[in-house]
Design a protein around this motif. Structure first.
Motif, short mmCIF file in Angstrom:
data_model
loop_
_atom_site.label_atom_id
_atom_site.label_comp_id
_atom_site.label_asym_id
_atom_site.label_seq_id
_atom_site.Cartn_x
_atom_site.Cartn_y
_atom_site.Cartn_z
N ALA A 44 -99.16 -33.45 -59.82
CA ALA A 44 -99.66 -32.94 -58.86
C ALA A 44 -99.87 -31.54 -59.39
N GLU A 45 -98.98 -30.95 -60.13
CA GLU A 45 -98.91 -29.51 -60.82
C GLU A 45 -100.23 -29.66 -61.78
N ASP A 46 -100.38 -30.56 -62.66
CA ASP A 46 -101.54 -30.86 -63.32
C ASP A 46 -102.80 -30.68 -62.84
N GLN A 47 -102.79 -31.52 -61.66
CA GLN A 47 -104.20 -31.58 -60.98
C GLN A 47 -104.53 -30.10 -60.18
N GLY A 120 -101.50 -21.59 -56.59
CA GLY A 120 -100.74 -22.63 -55.69
C GLY A 120 -99.79 -23.61 -56.52
N VAL A 121 -99.51 -23.00 -57.68
CA VAL A 121 -98.50 -23.69 -58.58
C VAL A 121 -96.94 -23.34 -58.40
N TYR A 122 -96.91 -22.13 -57.94
CA TYR A 122 -95.52 -21.68 -57.93
C TYR A 122 -94.50 -22.68 -57.04
N GLN A 123 -94.98 -23.14 -56.16
CA GLN A 123 -93.86 -23.75 -55.21
C GLN A 123 -93.74 -25.24 -55.93
N ILE A 124 -94.66 -25.79 -56.44
CA ILE A 124 -94.55 -26.85 -57.14
C ILE A 124 -93.52 -26.71 -58.46
N ASP A 125 -93.85 -25.88 -58.89
CA ASP A 125 -93.03 -25.45 -60.37
C ASP A 125 -91.49 -25.09 -59.66
N ARG A 126 -91.31 -24.72 -58.84
CA ARG A 126 -89.90 -24.26 -58.39
C ARG A 126 -89.00 -25.50 -57.98
#
Length: 196
Positions: A44-47, A120-126
């Motif tokens: 999901a992060e990659d997308q 919108g990557v920050y929350q996924i990364d956390r």
């Protein structure tokens, strides 16, 4: 003559203790689930990154160049500083450059954080980092609280062999662990593969 102290029946030592709960199988299952969640979130992060790069440009990296290093960060900067001292570079030059490298690294990290939040990557990364940390804690728990039964020990060894399959891991160590797992498994030395 040696006399043993008298003990009342109410204080007698029990003849058997209750079986200890072995959480090995639960921890293995949780570790697997977390791995699947990390994989799904990474996809999901990659997308999200691919879509965001169309809007915000290429995702920045929090790495800097310093002397012959083209991309270093974090503890690598401290290590490079010690290396430059050891090479005999003037201490005042190394220290000045080190402070500048730390400043540039902080700026790059801040730039990455801004990009990640906007994209919108920050929350996924956390979430990924939280799951990875929990997986690490589970692995550590196997050291702190090892399996209590031969079946659980065997299952853990087989799981670790499966987990490290394809990684650079000493083949001799893998063979030794495989042999131990076979002996510990409920089906005895004939067992070839563990199941959980």
């Amino acid at each position: 003559m040696l006399q043993l102290p008298f003990s009342s029946p109410s204080k007698a030592i029990p003849t058997s203790s209750p079986p200890l709960k072995d959480t090995t199988f639960d921890r293995i299952r949780r570790h697997k689930v977390l791995g699947e969640q990390v994989l799904a979130l990474s996809e999901a992060e990659d997308q999200t990154i691919a879509a965001a790069q169309q809007i915000y440009g290429k995702r920045p990296l929090a790495l800097i160049a310093w002397h012959y290093y083209s991309a270093i960060g974090g503890d690598e900067i401290k290590r490079a500083r010690r290396e430059f001292f050891d090479q005999g570079m003037p201490a005042d030059v190394v220290e000045r450059e080190y402070l500048d490298a730390k400043r540039r690294y902080r700026e790059r990290k801040a730039e990455c954080l801004r990009w990640n939040k906007a994209a919108g990557v920050y929350q996924i990364d956390r979430q990924i980092k939280a799951f990875v940390k929990e997986r690490w804690n589970i692995i550590q728990s196997f050291i702190d609280e090892p399996p209590r039964t031969a079946k659980a020990a065997s299952a853990l060894i087989f799981y670790l062999l499966e987990f490290y399959d394809g990684c650079e891991f000493d083949e001799l160590a893998c063979d030794c662990l495989r042999g131990i797992a076979k002996v510990l498994s409920p089906d005895g030395p004939q067992r070839l593969h563990g199941t959980i």
